[in-house]
Design a protein around this motif. Sequence first.
Motif, PDB file in Angstrom:
ATOM      1  N   LEU A  81       0.828  -1.205   0.000  1.00 10.84           N
ATOM      2  CA  LEU A  81       0.000   0.000   0.000  1.00 10.84           C
ATOM      3  C   LEU A  81       0.866   1.260   0.000  1.00 10.84           C
ATOM      4  CD1 LEU A  81      -3.030   0.669   0.054  1.00 10.84           C
ATOM      5  CD2 LEU A  81      -2.872   0.770   2.541  1.00 10.84           C
ATOM      6  N   LEU A  82       1.920   1.262   0.815  1.00 16.14           N
ATOM      7  CA  LEU A  82       2.822   2.419   0.856  1.00 16.14           C
ATOM      8  C   LEU A  82       3.553   2.611  -0.466  1.00 16.14           C
ATOM      9  CD1 LEU A  82       4.214   1.983   4.458  1.00 16.14           C
ATOM     10  CD2 LEU A  82       2.930   3.966   3.613  1.00 16.14           C
ATOM     11  N   LEU A  83       3.937   1.519  -1.105  1.00 17.48           N
ATOM     12  CA  LEU A  83       4.622   1.646  -2.392  1.00 17.48           C
ATOM     13  C   LEU A  83       3.669   2.118  -3.483  1.00 17.48           C
ATOM     14  CD1 LEU A  83       6.926  -1.487  -2.244  1.00 17.48           C
ATOM     15  CD2 LEU A  83       7.616   0.918  -2.094  1.00 17.48           C
ATOM     16  N   GLU A  84       2.428   1.704  -3.399  1.00 18.17           N
ATOM     17  CA  GLU A  84       1.428   2.140  -4.379  1.00 18.17           C
ATOM     18  C   GLU A  84       1.015   3.593  -4.154  1.00 18.17           C
ATOM     19  OE1 GLU A  84      -3.087   0.969  -5.860  1.00 18.17           O
ATOM     20  OE2 GLU A  84      -2.029  -0.359  -4.488  1.00 18.17           O
ATOM     21  N   HIS A  85       0.988   3.999  -2.884  1.00 14.16           N
ATOM     22  CA  HIS A  85       0.560   5.355  -2.509  1.00 14.16           C
ATOM     23  C   HIS A  85       1.598   5.975  -1.565  1.00 14.16           C
ATOM     24  CE1 HIS A  85      -3.503   4.514  -4.064  1.00 14.16           C
ATOM     25  NE2 HIS A  85      -3.422   3.356  -3.429  1.00 14.16           N
ATOM     26  N   PRO A  86       2.696   6.488  -2.101  1.00 12.80           N
ATOM     27  CA  PRO A  86       3.761   7.046  -1.245  1.00 12.80           C
ATOM     28  C   PRO A  86       3.281   8.171  -0.332  1.00 12.80           C
ATOM     29  CG  PRO A  86       4.536   6.821  -3.496  1.00 12.80           C
ATOM     30  CD  PRO A  86       3.067   6.513  -3.509  1.00 12.80           C
ATOM     31  N   THR A  87       2.197   8.838  -0.699  1.00 10.84           N
ATOM     32  CA  THR A  87       1.696   9.931   0.134  1.00 10.84           C
ATOM     33  C   THR A  87       1.055   9.432   1.421  1.00 10.84           C
ATOM     34  OG1 THR A  87      -0.383   9.980  -1.100  1.00 10.84           O
ATOM     35  CG2 THR A  87       1.369  11.480  -1.830  1.00 10.84           C
ATOM     36  N   LEU A  88       0.928   8.116   1.581  1.00  7.35           N
ATOM     37  CA  LEU A  88       0.434   7.546   2.839  1.00  7.35           C
ATOM     38  C   LEU A  88       1.506   7.518   3.928  1.00  7.35           C
ATOM     39  CD1 LEU A  88      -1.715   4.476   1.729  1.00  7.35           C
ATOM     40  CD2 LEU A  88      -2.502   6.524   2.920  1.00  7.35           C
ATOM     41  N   LEU A  89       2.752   7.655   3.538  1.00  6.70           N
ATOM     42  CA  LEU A  89       3.846   7.611   4.501  1.00  6.70           C
ATOM     43  C   LEU A  89       3.765   8.828   5.413  1.00  6.70           C
ATOM     44  CD1 LEU A  89       6.362   5.882   5.160  1.00  6.70           C
ATOM     45  CD2 LEU A  89       7.662   7.464   3.761  1.00  6.70           C
ATOM     46  N   LYS A  90       3.919   8.597   6.723  1.00  9.43           N
ATOM     47  CA  LYS A  90       3.925   9.725   7.658  1.00  9.43           C
ATOM     48  C   LYS A  90       5.059  10.651   7.281  1.00  9.43           C
ATOM     49  CE  LYS A  90       1.655   8.200  11.776  1.00  9.43           C
ATOM     50  NZ  LYS A  90       1.776   7.877  13.191  1.00  9.43           N
ATOM     51  N   ARG A  91       4.813  11.904   7.417  1.00  9.27           N
ATOM     52  CA  ARG A  91       5.778  12.905   7.021  1.00  9.27           C
ATOM     53  C   ARG A  91       5.603  14.149   7.868  1.00  9.27           C
ATOM     54  NH1 ARG A  91       1.356  12.270   4.063  1.00  9.27           N
ATOM     55  NH2 ARG A  91       0.211  14.137   3.633  1.00  9.27           N
ATOM     56  N   PRO A  92       6.575  15.021   7.851  1.00  8.58           N
ATOM     57  CA  PRO A  92       7.867  14.870   7.202  1.00  8.58           C
ATOM     58  C   PRO A  92       8.709  13.816   7.893  1.00  8.58           C
ATOM     59  CG  PRO A  92       7.874  16.813   8.584  1.00  8.58           C
ATOM     60  CD  PRO A  92       6.474  16.275   8.624  1.00  8.58           C
ATOM     61  N   LEU A  93       9.657  13.315   7.136  1.00  9.40           N
ATOM     62  CA  LEU A  93      10.656  12.389   7.665  1.00  9.40           C
ATOM     63  C   LEU A  93      12.008  13.055   7.461  1.00  9.40           C
ATOM     64  CD1 LEU A  93       9.575   8.978   6.101  1.00  9.40           C
ATOM     65  CD2 LEU A  93       9.514   9.574   8.497  1.00  9.40           C
ATOM     66  N   LEU A  94      12.734  13.216   8.532  1.00 12.00           N
ATOM     67  CA  LEU A  94      14.082  13.773   8.429  1.00 12.00           C
ATOM     68  C   LEU A  94      15.061  12.651   8.703  1.00 12.00           C
ATOM     69  CD1 LEU A  94      16.045  16.140   8.092  1.00 12.00           C
ATOM     70  CD2 LEU A  94      15.862  16.495  10.575  1.00 12.00           C
ATOM     71  N   ASP A  95      15.848  12.329   7.686  1.00 13.95           N
ATOM     72  CA  ASP A  95      16.879  11.310   7.825  1.00 13.95           C
ATOM     73  C   ASP A  95      18.206  12.026   8.023  1.00 13.95           C
ATOM     74  OD1 ASP A  95      18.626   9.189   7.702  1.00 13.95           O
ATOM     75  OD2 ASP A  95      17.767   8.341   5.882  1.00 13.95           O
ATOM     76  N   THR A  96      18.748  11.894   9.226  1.00 15.15           N
ATOM     77  CA  THR A  96      20.015  12.557   9.531  1.00 15.15           C
ATOM     78  C   THR A  96      21.203  11.637   9.284  1.00 15.15           C
ATOM     79  OG1 THR A  96      20.083  11.847  11.846  1.00 15.15           O
ATOM     80  CG2 THR A  96      18.883  13.895  11.365  1.00 15.15           C
ATOM     81  N   GLY A  97      20.917  10.411   8.882  1.00 13.42           N
ATOM     82  CA  GLY A  97      21.965   9.412   8.738  1.00 13.42           C
ATOM     83  C   GLY A  97      22.079   8.587  10.005  1.00 13.42           C
ATOM     84  N   ALA A  98      22.045   9.264  11.145  1.00 12.63           N
ATOM     85  CA  ALA A  98      22.120   8.576  12.435  1.00 12.63           C
ATOM     86  C   ALA A  98      20.733   8.278  12.994  1.00 12.63           C
ATOM     87  CB  ALA A  98      22.894   9.429  13.432  1.00 12.63           C
ATOM     88  N   ALA A  99      19.746   9.076  12.599  1.00 12.29           N
ATOM     89  CA  ALA A  99      18.399   8.926  13.145  1.00 12.29           C
ATOM     90  C   ALA A  99      17.360   9.278  12.091  1.00 12.29           C
ATOM     91  CB  ALA A  99      18.224   9.820  14.364  1.00 12.29           C
ATOM     92  N   LEU A 100      16.158   8.814  12.330  1.00 16.23           N
ATOM     93  CA  LEU A 100      15.016   9.140  11.480  1.00 16.23           C
ATOM     94  C   LEU A 100      14.002   9.840  12.373  1.00 16.23           C
ATOM     95  CD1 LEU A 100      13.793   8.756   8.617  1.00 16.23           C
ATOM     96  CD2 LEU A 100      12.699   6.706   9.518  1.00 16.23           C
TER      97      LEU A 100
END
Length: 114
Positions: A81-100
């Motif tokens: 479902l997430l791959l079909e509808h990427p806008t379902l992913l909770k956001r914003p997501l900040l990827d710092t490399g060490a943490a999400l």
Amino acid sequence: MHTLYIINTCDTCRKARKALEERGVPFRVHDLRKDGLSAGLLESFLERMPLKEAINKRSKTWRDLPAEQKEDLDANSTRALLLEHPTLLKRPLLDTGAALVVGYREGDYDNVAG
């Protein structure tokens, strides 16, 4: 460099982006609607966040889904479902490399270093 995963029309995403800019934190933007969501990227998120927290059930995309798609979600159907509808992913997501960092509230990025 940090990556901020957003949807450009999302008010919270705009606030998160502004917070990073005001702090002078270098980051790149990945628009989930425009740039998409690959299976590999989704799996990298799910290694750092629980699957049940990945879907934004307050989104218009979720509300517009047929009831049968929302019922009895398991790990495989949630990923599909997430791959079909990427806008379902909770956001914003900040990827710092060490943490999400999932979501954004005032002050969430105070300790994010550039």
